[in-house]
Each structure stands twice: as structure tokens, then as C-alpha cells.
Design a protein around this motif. Structure first.
Motif, short mmCIF file in Angstrom:
data_model
loop_
_atom_site.label_atom_id
_atom_site.label_comp_id
_atom_site.label_asym_id
_atom_site.label_seq_id
_atom_site.Cartn_x
_atom_site.Cartn_y
_atom_site.Cartn_z
N GLU A 165 0.81 -1.22 0.00
CA GLU A 165 0.00 0.00 0.00
C GLU A 165 0.84 1.27 0.00
O GLU A 165 0.54 2.22 -0.73
N PHE A 166 1.90 1.29 0.83
CA PHE A 166 2.67 2.52 0.98
C PHE A 166 4.02 2.48 0.26
O PHE A 166 4.68 3.52 0.15
N GLY A 167 4.43 1.30 -0.20
CA GLY A 167 5.72 1.19 -0.86
C GLY A 167 6.90 1.23 0.09
O GLY A 167 8.04 1.42 -0.34
N TRP A 168 6.66 1.02 1.38
CA TRP A 168 7.75 1.01 2.36
C TRP A 168 8.55 -0.27 2.21
O TRP A 168 8.01 -1.34 1.93
N SER A 169 9.87 -0.18 2.41
CA SER A 169 10.71 -1.36 2.36
C SER A 169 10.45 -2.24 3.58
O SER A 169 9.95 -1.77 4.60
N ARG A 170 10.85 -3.49 3.46
CA ARG A 170 10.67 -4.40 4.59
C ARG A 170 11.53 -4.00 5.78
O ARG A 170 11.15 -4.21 6.93
N SER A 171 12.71 -3.43 5.50
CA SER A 171 13.55 -2.98 6.62
C SER A 171 12.92 -1.79 7.33
O SER A 171 13.04 -1.66 8.56
N THR A 172 12.21 -0.91 6.59
CA THR A 172 11.51 0.22 7.22
C THR A 172 10.40 -0.28 8.13
O THR A 172 10.23 0.18 9.26
#
Length: 434
Positions: free
Chosen positions: A54-61
């Protein structure tokens, strides 16, 4: 205390008195709050995929936000134990339930990573930390003299029950409706538990004119004296207890083993198992069901561990648990696939029995070594547990981003468990306890 008396006519059998100690009601209410808190701990693993899409955040974020949750979960525990001494368990646990409900609700309207770290990391993390293992230790120490290992295992199992009971439901809700509906479900669970805690939880046996379960009269007097001598400020006392215990070698050994425990359970399994299984083609709902099955065996393993802790050397129990857990994690990369086979089922059963079994012997060692401050010391040891979990949660996301696979993570954490087994055997028990 509930008393039922039956009086008969002269010449017949003497009066019969049946008693159910109030301590068991307190355990039941405390278990309810811990179940509600446990439901929050597995939601992070279900949020990784949806938030990434949904937000395009990385998995590390996303893993960083989960790490904030786990670290604060641990750091809150010792201060919560001291606050319970000052203000009472009912007020602290009631406030914690309100905090987790607020954090989960705020998560549904977030749009930025820092908001996820604030809502899920800070509010949910501190709230769940206040109802974690240090809370179980406080209930056990105040209300019980006998059956402490069994009660500790039962309350720890309550948190696991909250995980596995809600996980399949939350996974189904996330798949069918979306992740926000799952967060709202957690809000409802916390708000259902809140009024019951405020109405039924009691801070100590002296509040209702009782002695702790299994206590002799002199133990009851000692309990009243401790209750009357509550320190004025919780924060300084918590730091003072840390400063004193940190000067002893067993504290660091207990903290080290429990940090490894957190890394190998909450940090990797409850955060990264579902996405790791999905990488091998397994549907997320099926992977979540496997985690729920692990939770079923958690309950059996933790209660059994509490029973064994009342009878055996807790150091040797810890060494056996960590060694076996390490072997299961080393084998996991070979077992994951799109389908569930017999070897993976065997992993689920064995890992479930070992997952939370470390809590009763660790708490027993804290009690033997640190006496009246054991709940706060255990809170600090639990903080190390969550620090290890937070670091492993971040490392898992970073490992997946860098290597494209979770396999190096399982191998590294399995090797850490071998070190944990050796550390457990190095702990020196008090001569009287040994």
C-alpha cells in the motif's frame, strides 16, 4: 475467599468446608489481560506485506517500526513492575489496555513510517510491555507461595494463547477485508478486557484480608510488611535495582540467554516466518495457521516447563531448551516449501513445545538470586529479551532485502541458541536453592 459450610446434627460427620482461594480468580483476570496483549504481538508479521504494497515502504523500514515495538515492550517491563508496587496492578494494567487500543486505532489512519513507529512502536509496545512477563511475575510473587512455577507457566501460556487464538482470525480478516479491519479487531479485544480488569483485578492478598496461596502465617506477615513498604518513586527504584543487579555475573548470563530467546522467537518466528514461508510459495493464511499451531503447543510446553521448574534444576532445563531450539531453527530452511509435509509438522510441534518454555526457569532463577526485587530484575532481563527480538526483527528484514532470502537468518539465530545453552550452564545458583 469463597467458603461453603454444611452443618449437620450431633452424632453425624463434622462440618465440611470447601475453599477456593481468591488467588485463582486473580490469575484468571490477569490471564485475560495477557491474552489481549498477546493478540497484538503477532499482528506485525501480518502487516509486512500489506504495508509494503500500500505505501511502498521497504521491509527494513517496516521492520524498524516493529523493532521499536519490541524494544519498548522490553524496556517498559521493569518500570511497569515498579509502578505496580506504587500504584497497583489494576491501574497500571488498565492504563496499558487503553494505550494499546489507542495505538492500534491510530495505526488505521497513518500515512508515514514515523506514524507507524509512534502508534505501533511506542503506544502498542509500551502497553503490551506493561502486561508482559514482569506482570506475570508480580502476580505470582504477590499471590502465591506454592505452585509458583505452575502459575508462571500458565500466565505465560496465556500470552501465547492470545497469539495463536487471534492469529488465524486476524490473518483471515486481513486477507478478506484488509489490514485495517484486523487492527480494529484488536481495539475491540482490548476494550472488552478493560472493564473486567478494573472490576475484578486486586493488587495483593492483603487488600481482601487473605494470605498468599500456600503461605504460612509468618509468610503472610512478611507479605503485609512488603506491601506496606512500597517505595515512594518507581523510576529511581527501578534504576537502583538495575544498578545493583548489574554488578552480579548471573544477571548478565540471564540477560544474555533471554536476549537469545527473544531473537529466536519473537524476533524471527513471529515476525518473519509468515513472509519467509510465503517466499517458498506457501499462502500467508496457511503459514499463519502453522504459527497458530505452534501456539497450541506453546501452551502445553510452557505449563509443562513450569511443572518441571518446581522439581528440577532450572539451569539444565534452559540448556536443554536452547540446544533443541537451535537444532530446529538450523533445519528450518530445508523444511519450508509451498506445501505442509510431515517434517514441517514435526518442526511445528517441537518448536512449539520449546518456544516459551524458557520463561518459568528464568523467572525461578531471578527469584532465587534476587529475592524481593526479583520482579523488577526479571523485568530488566525481559528487556534484554525484547532487545534481542527487536534486533532480530530488523536483521530479518535487512537480510531479506540484501540476500533475497531468509535462510541466513535461520542459520545465524540457530547458532546463537547453541551459545545460549552454554551460558545457561554457567549460572551459579545460591547454595540453599541448589
Amino acid at each position: 475467599m469463597v467458603q461453603i459450610r454444611v452443618t449437620e446434627s450431633p452424632g453425624k460427620r463434622p462440618p465440611v468446608r470447601t475453599r477456593v482461594h481468591r488467588a485463582w480468580l486473580v490469575v484468571g483476570v490477569a490471564a485475560l489481560a495477557i491474552v489481549a496483549a498477546g493478540a497484538f504481538t503477532t499482528m506485525a508479521g501480518l502487516l509486512v506485506g500489506p504495508l509494503h504494497r500500500e505505501f511502498g515502504w521497504s521491509r527494513s523500514t517496516i521492520g524498524s517500526g516493529a523493532s521499536v515495538n519490541m524494544v519498548l515492550y522490553g524496556l517498559t517491563a521493569p518500570f511497569a513492575a515498579a509502578l505496580m508496587d506504587r500504584f497497583g496492578m489494576r491501574r497500571v494494567v488498565g492504563g496499558a489496555l487503553a494505550a494499546v487500543a489507542t495505538g492500534a486505532l491510530f495505526t488505521t489512519v497513518m500515512t508515514e513510517p514515523w506514524q507507524f513507529a509512534l502508534a505501533w512502536g511506542v503506544l502498542v509496545g509500551t502497553g503490551c510491555g506493561s502486561m508482559a512477563m514482569a506482570f506475570a511475575a508480580t502476580v505470582t510473587d504477590r499471590w502465591f507461595v506454592r505452585r509458583r512455577g505452575l502459575v508462571t507457566g500458565a500466565l505465560t501460556a496465556a500470552g501465547v494463547f492470545g497469539q495463536f487464538a487471534f492469529l488465524p482470525l486476524l490473518s483471515w480478516i486481513v486477507d478478506r477485508y484488509e489490514w485495517r479491519a484486523g487492527a480494529v479487531t484488536l481495539v475491540v479485544a482490548a476494550l472488552v478486557a478493560l472493564p473486567l480488569v478494573l472490576l475484578l483485578l486486586r493488587d495483593s492478598p492483603t487488600d481482601v484480608g487473605l494470605r498468599p496461596y500456600g503461605a504460612a502465617e509468618h509468610a503472610a506477615r512478611a507479605s503485609r510488611e512488603r506491601s506496606a513498604a512500597v517505595p515512594g518513586k518507581a523510576g529511581p527504584r527501578t534504576v537502583h535495582v538495575l544498578a545493583g543487579s548489574a554488578r552480579t555475573g548471573p544477571f548478565w548470563l540471564l540477560a544474555g540467554t533471554f536476549a537469545i530467546c527473544g531473537a529466536s522467537t519473537n524476533g524471527v518466528m513471529w515476525t518473519h516466518f509468515t513472509p519467509a514461508a510465503h517466499d517458498h510459495g506457501m499462502p500467508a493464511t496457511l503459514a499463519s495457521s502453522l504459527l497458530a499451531t505452534i501456539g497450541v503447543f506453546n501452551v502445553a510446553g510452557t505449563v509443562a516447563s513450569g511443572w518441571l521448574t518446581d522439581r528440577l534444576d532450572p539451569r539444565r532445563l534452559l540448556a536443554a531448551y536452547y540446544a533443541l531450539r537451535g537444532l530446529t531453527l538450523l533445519a528450518l530452511p530445508l523444511l519450508l516449501s509451498a506445501h505442509i509435509g510431515a517434517p514441517l509438522v514435526a518442526f511445528v510441534v517441537l518448536f512449539g513445545l520449546l518456544d516459551v518454555a524458557t520463561v518459568p526457569p528464568t523467572l525461578a532463577l531471578c527469584r532465587e538470586l534476587y529475592g524481593k526485587d526479583s520482579s523488577i530484575v526479571f523485568g530488566w532481563v525481559a528487556a534484554a529479551h525484547q532487545l534481542g527480538a527487536g534486533l532480530a526483527a530488523f536483521a530479518g528484514g535487512a537480510t531479506r532485502d540484501v540476500f533475497g532470502s531468509y535462510n541466513p537468518l535461520w542459520v545465524g539465530v540457530g547458532a546463537q541458541c547453541a551459545a545460549g545453552a552454554l551460558l545457561a550452564l554457567m549460572i551459579v545458583r545460591p547454595r540453599a536453592a541448589a
